[in-house]
Design a protein around this motif. Sequence first.
Motif, PDB file in Angstrom:
ATOM      1  N   LEU A 107       0.833  -1.197   0.000  1.00  0.00           N
ATOM      2  CA  LEU A 107       0.000   0.000   0.000  1.00  0.00           C
ATOM      3  C   LEU A 107       0.871   1.251   0.000  1.00  0.00           C
ATOM      4  CD1 LEU A 107      -2.854  -0.891   2.522  1.00  0.00           C
ATOM      5  CD2 LEU A 107      -2.835  -1.123   0.031  1.00  0.00           C
ATOM      6  N   ASP A 111      -2.822   5.248   0.372  1.00  0.00           N
ATOM      7  CA  ASP A 111      -3.676   4.068   0.542  1.00  0.00           C
ATOM      8  C   ASP A 111      -3.832   3.738   2.025  1.00  0.00           C
ATOM      9  OD1 ASP A 111      -3.930   3.622  -2.174  1.00  0.00           O
ATOM     10  OD2 ASP A 111      -2.338   2.125  -2.269  1.00  0.00           O
ATOM     11  N   GLU A 114      -6.055   6.191   3.816  1.00  0.00           N
ATOM     12  CA  GLU A 114      -7.463   6.032   3.425  1.00  0.00           C
ATOM     13  C   GLU A 114      -8.035   4.760   4.049  1.00  0.00           C
ATOM     14  OE1 GLU A 114      -7.469   6.080  -0.842  1.00  0.00           O
ATOM     15  OE2 GLU A 114      -6.601   8.095  -0.882  1.00  0.00           O
ATOM     16  N   LEU A 115      -7.226   3.677   4.044  1.00  0.00           N
ATOM     17  CA  LEU A 115      -7.683   2.417   4.639  1.00  0.00           C
ATOM     18  C   LEU A 115      -8.009   2.609   6.119  1.00  0.00           C
ATOM     19  CD1 LEU A 115      -8.095  -0.685   4.663  1.00  0.00           C
ATOM     20  CD2 LEU A 115      -5.631  -0.912   5.041  1.00  0.00           C
ATOM     21  N   TYR A 116      -7.057   3.192   6.846  1.00  0.00           N
ATOM     22  CA  TYR A 116      -7.255   3.339   8.293  1.00  0.00           C
ATOM     23  C   TYR A 116      -8.320   4.388   8.609  1.00  0.00           C
ATOM     24  CZ  TYR A 116      -3.467   0.178   9.582  1.00  0.00           C
ATOM     25  OH  TYR A 116      -2.696  -0.940   9.757  1.00  0.00           O
ATOM     26  N   ALA A 117      -8.451   5.389   7.771  1.00  0.00           N
ATOM     27  CA  ALA A 117      -9.506   6.396   7.986  1.00  0.00           C
ATOM     28  C   ALA A 117     -10.867   5.712   7.999  1.00  0.00           C
ATOM     29  CB  ALA A 117      -9.454   7.468   6.902  1.00  0.00           C
ATOM     30  N   GLY A 118     -11.005   4.672   7.164  1.00  0.00           N
ATOM     31  CA  GLY A 118     -12.272   3.954   7.081  1.00  0.00           C
ATOM     32  C   GLY A 118     -12.631   3.204   8.354  1.00  0.00           C
ATOM     33  N   TYR A 119     -11.645   2.976   9.229  1.00  0.00           N
ATOM     34  CA  TYR A 119     -11.905   2.227  10.465  1.00  0.00           C
ATOM     35  C   TYR A 119     -12.607   3.094  11.525  1.00  0.00           C
ATOM     36  CZ  TYR A 119      -8.277  -1.103   8.852  1.00  0.00           C
ATOM     37  OH  TYR A 119      -7.521  -2.008   8.166  1.00  0.00           O
TER      38      TYR A 119
ATOM     39  N   ARG B   6     -13.276   9.598   4.252  1.00  0.00           N
ATOM     40  CA  ARG B   6     -14.652   9.267   4.584  1.00  0.00           C
ATOM     41  C   ARG B   6     -14.656   8.169   5.631  1.00  0.00           C
ATOM     42  NH1 ARG B   6     -17.072   5.454   1.551  1.00  0.00           N
ATOM     43  NH2 ARG B   6     -15.677   3.892   0.767  1.00  0.00           N
ATOM     44  N   SER B   7     -15.766   8.113   6.291  1.00  0.00           N
ATOM     45  CA  SER B   7     -15.922   7.118   7.326  1.00  0.00           C
ATOM     46  C   SER B   7     -16.765   5.977   6.770  1.00  0.00           C
ATOM     47  CB  SER B   7     -16.612   7.776   8.515  1.00  0.00           C
ATOM     48  OG  SER B   7     -17.163   6.800   9.329  1.00  0.00           O
ATOM     49  N   VAL B   8     -16.368   4.764   7.079  1.00  0.00           N
ATOM     50  CA  VAL B   8     -17.106   3.597   6.622  1.00  0.00           C
ATOM     51  C   VAL B   8     -17.947   3.121   7.799  1.00  0.00           C
ATOM     52  CG1 VAL B   8     -16.891   1.262   5.768  1.00  0.00           C
ATOM     53  CG2 VAL B   8     -15.288   3.009   5.016  1.00  0.00           C
ATOM     54  N   LEU B  14     -17.461  -2.073   5.795  1.00  0.00           N
ATOM     55  CA  LEU B  14     -16.079  -2.070   6.274  1.00  0.00           C
ATOM     56  C   LEU B  14     -15.316  -3.275   5.714  1.00  0.00           C
ATOM     57  CD1 LEU B  14     -14.051  -0.648   7.998  1.00  0.00           C
ATOM     58  CD2 LEU B  14     -15.039  -1.686  10.018  1.00  0.00           C
ATOM     59  N   HIS B  17     -14.499  -2.462   2.211  1.00  0.00           N
ATOM     60  CA  HIS B  17     -13.450  -1.435   2.244  1.00  0.00           C
ATOM     61  C   HIS B  17     -12.083  -2.090   2.460  1.00  0.00           C
ATOM     62  CE1 HIS B  17     -11.542   2.396   3.417  1.00  0.00           C
ATOM     63  NE2 HIS B  17     -11.100   1.789   4.496  1.00  0.00           N
ATOM     64  N   TYR B  21      -8.660  -2.643  -0.394  1.00  0.00           N
ATOM     65  CA  TYR B  21      -7.248  -2.265  -0.258  1.00  0.00           C
ATOM     66  C   TYR B  21      -6.335  -3.493  -0.295  1.00  0.00           C
ATOM     67  CZ  TYR B  21      -8.530   2.541   0.311  1.00  0.00           C
ATOM     68  OH  TYR B  21      -9.009   3.793   0.053  1.00  0.00           O
ATOM     69  N   ARG B  24      -5.882  -4.330  -3.832  1.00  0.00           N
ATOM     70  CA  ARG B  24      -4.935  -3.372  -4.419  1.00  0.00           C
ATOM     71  C   ARG B  24      -3.498  -3.790  -4.092  1.00  0.00           C
ATOM     72  NH1 ARG B  24      -6.138   2.916  -3.323  1.00  0.00           N
ATOM     73  NH2 ARG B  24      -8.104   2.279  -4.261  1.00  0.00           N
ATOM     74  N   ARG B  28      -0.144  -5.342  -6.590  1.00  0.00           N
ATOM     75  CA  ARG B  28       1.233  -4.825  -6.616  1.00  0.00           C
ATOM     76  C   ARG B  28       2.244  -5.883  -6.154  1.00  0.00           C
ATOM     77  NH1 ARG B  28      -0.801   0.096  -3.628  1.00  0.00           N
ATOM     78  NH2 ARG B  28      -1.400   1.571  -5.243  1.00  0.00           N
ATOM     79  N   PRO B 106     -10.637   0.490  15.828  1.00  0.00           N
ATOM     80  CA  PRO B 106     -11.988   0.030  16.191  1.00  0.00           C
ATOM     81  C   PRO B 106     -12.497  -1.136  15.349  1.00  0.00           C
ATOM     82  CG  PRO B 106     -11.935   2.415  15.838  1.00  0.00           C
ATOM     83  CD  PRO B 106     -10.630   1.886  15.372  1.00  0.00           C
ATOM     84  N   VAL B 107     -11.828  -1.491  14.277  1.00  0.00           N
ATOM     85  CA  VAL B 107     -12.366  -2.522  13.387  1.00  0.00           C
ATOM     86  C   VAL B 107     -12.407  -3.870  14.107  1.00  0.00           C
ATOM     87  CG1 VAL B 107     -10.145  -3.005  12.309  1.00  0.00           C
ATOM     88  CG2 VAL B 107     -12.222  -3.488  11.063  1.00  0.00           C
TER      89      VAL B 107
END
Lengths: 323, 265
Positions: A107, A111, A114-119, B6-8, B14, B17, B21, B24, B28, B106-107
């Motif tokens: 990542l 990336d 953005e990934l962790y922001a989603g948590y 943004r917040s999921v 989640l 989401h 990633y 992705r 790579r 928190p996930v």
Amino acid sequence: MPTKVAPNPPTTVLDRDEVISVRSLRRTYGTVEAVRGIDLSVRRGEIFAFLGPNGAGKTTTVEILVGLQARTSGEVTVLGVDPAVGGPSWRARLGIVTQESQPDPGLTVSDCLELYAGYYPHPRDVQETLALVGLTARRNRLGEHLSGGERRRLDVALALIGDPELVFLDEPTTGFDPAARRAAWDMFAGLRELGKTVFLTTHYMEEAERLADRIAVIREGRIVAMGTPDALGGRDAMEARISVPLPPGVTVDDLPGDLRLAVRARRDGRVVLGVRDVRACLEVLVGWAAERGDDLTGLEVTRPSLEDVYIELIGHPQGGQQR
Amino acid sequence: MSAVTRSVVGPLELLLHQSRYEFRAFRRNRRALVFSLLLPVLFLVVFAGVFGNGTVALGGTRVTVATYYVPGLMALAVVSSSLVNLTTSVVAERDLGVLKRRRATPVAPWVLMGARALTSVRISLLAAALLVAVGRVVYGAYVPGDALIGVAVTVMVGSASLSALGYALSTWLTMDSVQPVLQVVVLPLYFVSGVFVPQDRLPSWLRLAAEVFPIERIAGPLHHAFDPAVTGAGVSAVDLGVLAAWAAVAGAIAVRRFTWLPRAT
């Protein structure tokens, strides 16, 4: 000695400014006692440093405080919640820079954020957070291609992306060169301006002195001193040292009577005085020198360094043996 | 991808989401791409080249070499994409401290584990589709149009089951041991499950032994579905049941043994 908080049971403490409260915390692994009864209290907005040699129990304590490890006994409250039962909404209020965590493989810096922001329920802005840690120019680079200092910046950005109230920094500058360490310190000091409470562990005395409002020294799973950097381990009450050059032909016996009693050492045409009241001593010295037409060039006043205090407290840094 | 923060909200969102990633990162990762996508196709090219225009027995039918190898190599691709790829990355992320950092957010743990399994399922489907496409276009292999949904179900359930197994195995493995151990586990199973050599050459006791293991429970129904003489949904409840049983046992082990913190410091 350490400022002890009144021993209220934590269940009745309703001090809204007490962010971390720890009473008699213990953690054993089999027969090994990693943490042997720790008491501490961290207040909102302060940078609290947990200073000690490797293996003293710092990381174990942090992992218990953030709910990554169970404790053997004791009472712990972090942001008003027992970490052993803290749920997602509680973890959303914490940020943690773990010791030697590597970047997420594959990542880019953007990336990752953005990934962790989603948590998190109310994340910070990604671009703004990148700017805060100085990684804007590296945002499209893969995490594993960052330098050591940049990786730690990314760690800090990931710890901040959820906009936490309390940030844990677990040995955040271990292995850094001096320039990278100074840059990291500036960044950590910036956390104070964001209003964050910071719990920092380190084995660098200078780091604790530079950043912390209060320091607890941990050794072999016990807190051996706690206080402000100025007062730690009774540092404020210790004697200052005044090193006085003696002109040729002048001996200790020529000093005024009061000062002769304060002589702690003599060497190379100097005497070293140990005094508690520096000003009073200097007034006597200046008066004496004026009478003799001496200019006191080379006079030095030093106070015990935090390092002196720290070495005294932890004993032998590696073996952990009492001196 | 937009850079908007943004917040999921919901757990399902989640999960998607997280998987987005991970996929992705997979794109790579050259090694994962080679082993999950390229190698199965390369095997197909090699086998088709070596055995040329011959025919092989598949069920009761003689089929072309390419038709025989597409379903078997599909099973290999599912194993690579799920068991090998997931176990390797989970062990690495655990011992690099990545899982520790994620666990402190928190996930929920089941969202992280479920997302990684979902990523494996997506990669497996992609690898399966690639094999079918190359087999059909380059070698004219038979494709069972009616059974493709059944094939996809076998691939997805197999991949999810092997993902659970990967989580269970990861609890015994380190970054150094993960590759050799997985190869030792997987290679013999490829042979007894007809991935490399037709099963009619195997003694019956070996074929019976193979049926205990999940790889045969993926390769078996896939072979069956690609048999031109067979019609129907192309999926077997017994095979799915065995795969589910493996997933249940592996899941129970993972729940008991899995750790988020780096091992043995």
